[in-house]
Write an enzyme that holds these catalytic residues in place. Structure first.
Site, PDB file in Angstrom:
ATOM      1  N   HIS A   1      59.561  -2.481  27.917  1.00  0.00           N
ATOM      2  CA  HIS A   1      59.700  -1.105  28.393  1.00  0.00           C
ATOM      3  C   HIS A   1      59.799  -1.089  29.915  1.00  0.00           C
ATOM      4  O   HIS A   1      59.569  -2.096  30.577  1.00  0.00           O
ATOM      5  CB  HIS A   1      58.588  -0.208  27.859  1.00  0.00           C
ATOM      6  CG  HIS A   1      57.226  -0.661  28.212  1.00  0.00           C
ATOM      7  ND1 HIS A   1      56.522  -1.585  27.485  1.00  0.00           N
ATOM      8  CD2 HIS A   1      56.429  -0.315  29.231  1.00  0.00           C
ATOM      9  CE1 HIS A   1      55.370  -1.789  28.046  1.00  0.00           C
ATOM     10  NE2 HIS A   1      55.271  -1.041  29.116  1.00  0.00           N
TER      11      HIS A   1
ATOM     12  N   TYR B   1      50.408   8.174  30.251  1.00  0.00           N
ATOM     13  CA  TYR B   1      49.066   8.456  30.773  1.00  0.00           C
ATOM     14  C   TYR B   1      48.952   9.975  30.908  1.00  0.00           C
ATOM     15  O   TYR B   1      49.858  10.609  31.457  1.00  0.00           O
ATOM     16  CB  TYR B   1      48.884   7.831  32.146  1.00  0.00           C
ATOM     17  CG  TYR B   1      48.929   6.312  32.170  1.00  0.00           C
ATOM     18  CD1 TYR B   1      47.751   5.565  32.167  1.00  0.00           C
ATOM     19  CD2 TYR B   1      50.140   5.624  32.214  1.00  0.00           C
ATOM     20  CE1 TYR B   1      47.780   4.168  32.209  1.00  0.00           C
ATOM     21  CE2 TYR B   1      50.184   4.231  32.252  1.00  0.00           C
ATOM     22  CZ  TYR B   1      48.996   3.514  32.248  1.00  0.00           C
ATOM     23  OH  TYR B   1      49.035   2.147  32.276  1.00  0.00           O
TER      24      TYR B   1
ATOM     25  N   PRO C   1      40.552  -0.623  32.806  1.00  0.00           N
ATOM     26  CA  PRO C   1      41.799  -0.906  32.078  1.00  0.00           C
ATOM     27  C   PRO C   1      42.997  -0.088  32.556  1.00  0.00           C
ATOM     28  O   PRO C   1      44.134  -0.443  32.227  1.00  0.00           O
ATOM     29  CB  PRO C   1      41.445  -0.564  30.624  1.00  0.00           C
ATOM     30  CG  PRO C   1      40.254   0.322  30.701  1.00  0.00           C
ATOM     31  CD  PRO C   1      39.507  -0.066  31.935  1.00  0.00           C
TER      32      PRO C   1
ATOM     33  N   LYS D   1      45.751  -4.357  34.215  1.00  0.00           N
ATOM     34  CA  LYS D   1      45.930  -5.463  35.162  1.00  0.00           C
ATOM     35  C   LYS D   1      45.112  -6.716  34.809  1.00  0.00           C
ATOM     36  O   LYS D   1      45.383  -7.802  35.328  1.00  0.00           O
ATOM     37  CB  LYS D   1      45.521  -5.000  36.573  1.00  0.00           C
ATOM     38  CG  LYS D   1      46.444  -3.941  37.135  1.00  0.00           C
ATOM     39  CD  LYS D   1      47.764  -4.568  37.528  1.00  0.00           C
ATOM     40  CE  LYS D   1      48.892  -3.604  37.575  1.00  0.00           C
ATOM     41  NZ  LYS D   1      50.071  -4.034  36.841  1.00  0.00           N
TER      42      LYS D   1
ATOM     43  N   TYR E   1      52.251  -1.015  40.390  1.00  0.00           N
ATOM     44  CA  TYR E   1      52.078  -1.067  38.934  1.00  0.00           C
ATOM     45  C   TYR E   1      52.755  -2.322  38.380  1.00  0.00           C
ATOM     46  O   TYR E   1      52.267  -2.949  37.444  1.00  0.00           O
ATOM     47  CB  TYR E   1      52.663   0.202  38.319  1.00  0.00           C
ATOM     48  CG  TYR E   1      52.423   0.366  36.835  1.00  0.00           C
ATOM     49  CD1 TYR E   1      51.125   0.393  36.316  1.00  0.00           C
ATOM     50  CD2 TYR E   1      53.483   0.500  35.936  1.00  0.00           C
ATOM     51  CE1 TYR E   1      50.906   0.548  34.954  1.00  0.00           C
ATOM     52  CE2 TYR E   1      53.265   0.662  34.578  1.00  0.00           C
ATOM     53  CZ  TYR E   1      51.978   0.684  34.088  1.00  0.00           C
ATOM     54  OH  TYR E   1      51.766   0.838  32.741  1.00  0.00           O
TER      55      TYR E   1
HETATM   56  C1  PHB Z   1      47.037  -1.055  26.270  1.00  0.00           C
HETATM   57  O1  PHB Z   1      48.103  -1.067  25.675  1.00  0.00           O
HETATM   58  O2  PHB Z   1      45.991  -1.483  25.734  1.00  0.00           O
HETATM   59  C2  PHB Z   1      47.003  -0.509  27.646  1.00  0.00           C
HETATM   60  C3  PHB Z   1      48.173  -0.055  28.232  1.00  0.00           C
HETATM   61  C4  PHB Z   1      48.158   0.454  29.510  1.00  0.00           C
HETATM   62  C5  PHB Z   1      46.959   0.501  30.196  1.00  0.00           C
HETATM   63  C6  PHB Z   1      45.787   0.049  29.625  1.00  0.00           C
HETATM   64  C7  PHB Z   1      45.803  -0.470  28.338  1.00  0.00           C
HETATM   65  O3  PHB Z   1      46.944   1.022  31.438  1.00  0.00           O
END
Ligand code: PHB
Ligand code: APR
Length: 405
Positions: free
Chosen positions: A72, A200, A292, A296, A384
């Protein structure tokens, strides 16, 4: 027992270190205190930066990832009552991400270590490090009821946040930097098709995240208070709360189903400096923890291990300690970049229980600035995406020469 590099911890950091050292002709033994099944059962994040994907491919660990992972291009930010926007990392930087679970990477690393008959001792108990700042370090432990000693030249401390390695660095040498956040994430895995993008959400009810593992496996999270009890969260309650935090048209596209895993994780930022003491080198969660937000953690473990394996390989190939001596500073530059990014994203996207009206407005204007400003989006995309791995002086000089010619 005897080896060149004793590796403490058989998680992603430890096993990848042993894999890269093997490819450089350096011998190692991995000591892991859990069973292989326990290590493989851990469910964690699963978004790989381009640099991680490239490294896994280049060391022969990319085959299953390329088949089963999901590429992605960036991340979407949904913001209650406002228009959502997309941080397009591919457009800005030409880099992509791979959704591929840490659980699968762990399985791939185990398969690769089986293939080369690596020495990996599971259920190695009471591990203790000795003489790490001397010329001849060694490790003692118990395995299958017998006391054992492993003599080595270097130790890779890859035993996660609660391991023994960091604790073996004297308190007057180690500096610790920490931030604990006043909430956790409740996460579920479900065998349902995910949304097209990682989204998000910043909502008055709290943060939410929609992520993915593959076309039929979704990962979702919601921000919860620290005293939340898992047993109070039925699947129905989770889905209802999750959907309430997304704009209506997105909520309607979320496909619900039974959860196959559900867990709560607290959020913390932590960095230990230096990442080296004598002949002991820390890598991965043993040296740092990120919240999380931004996914990272695993990517940092991979860059640490890349730098460390290169430094040790260079030492064994040339006798030069230059890269070993530079390891901690080099790794920490990338660590702090990601620590800062995950702290920034955590602040930007969560609702803090103790935030004032001032804090709330400042957060809203930050989001507005990001939504409307391509240079702000580019700056976030860069962070990012993760910084590129640093080259060594030797490699950089050779490249420059090539370019001049
Ligand atoms: C995940 O897919 O577990 C995941 C994805 C993005 C994040 C944190 C965790 O920022
Ligand atoms: N002795 C031996 N092994 C130990 C000890 C110990 N005293 N303590 C911990 N371990 C093992 C753990 O059982 C685990 O398998 O060390 C391993 C550390 O693995 P991780 O915690 O997964 O850490 P790391 O390999 O650095 O990987 C970083 O994990 O937390 C995520 O977000 C993080 O994805 C990132 C990844």
């Amino acid at each position: 027992m005897k080896t060149q590099v004793a590796i403490i911890g058989g998680g992603p950091a430890g096993l990848l270190l042993s894999h890269l050292l093997y490819q450089a002709g350096v011998d190692s033994v991995v000591l892991e205190h859990r069973s292989r099944a326990q290590v493989e059962a851990r469910i964690r994040a699963g978004v790989l930066e381009q640099g991680t994907v490239d490294l896994l491919r280049s060391c022969g660990l990319g085959e299953r990832m390329d088949k089963e992972g999901h590429l992605h291009d960036g991340m979407k930010i949904a913001w209650a009552g406002q228009e959502s926007f997309f941080i397009d990392v591919r457009k800005h930087l030409g880099k992509r991400f791979m959704a591929y679970g840490q659980t699968q990477i762990q399985e791939d690393l185990h398969a690769a270590s089986d293939a080369r008959s690596a020495r990996i001792l599971h259920e190695a108990m009471n591990i203790s490090l000795h003489d790490v700042d001397g010329q001849a370090p060694f490790v003692t432990f118990e395995h299958k009821g017998r006391a054992q000693r492993l003599d080595c030249e270097f130790i890779g401390g890859c035993d996660g946040f609660h391991g023994v390695s960091r604790k073996s660095i004297p308190a007057d040498v180690l500096r610790e930097f920490e931030k604990v956040y006043p909430f956790g994430w409740l996460g579920i895995l479900s065998e349902t098709p995910p949304l097209d993008d990682i989204v998000y959400a910043n909502h008055p009810r709290g943060f939410a995240l929609a992520s993915m593992r593959n076309p039929m496996l979704s990962r979702y999270y919601i921000q919860v208070p620290l005293d939340t009890r898992l047993e109070d969260w039925s699947d129905e309650r989770f889905w209802e709360e999750l959907k309430a935090r997304y704009p209506k048209e997105m909520a309607e596209r979320i496909v619900t189903g039974p959860s196959i895993e559900k867990s709560i994780a607290p959020l913390r930022s932590y960095v230990a400096e230096p990442m080296r003491h004598g002949r002991l080198f820390l890598a991965g969660d043993a040296a740092h923890i990120v919240p999380p937000t931004g996914a990272k953690g695993l990517n940092l473990a991979v860059s640490d291990v890349f730098y460390l394996s290169r430094a040790l390989a260079s030492f064994y190939a040339t006798g030069s300690a230059e890269l070993i001596d530079g390891y901690s500073d080099m790794a920490l530059r990338r660590v702090w970049a990601s620590v800062r990014t995950s702290w920034y994203l955590t602040n930007l996207l969560h609702r803090f229980p103790d935030s004032s009206a001032f804090d709330q407005r400042a957060q809203e204007y930050e989001l507005e600035y990001l939504r409307g400003n391509p240079s702000a989006q580019l700056a976030l995309a860069e962070q990012y995406a993760g910084l590129p791995f640093e080259e060594t002086a030797g490699v950089a000089a050779t490249k420059e020469k090539g370019e001049e010619a």
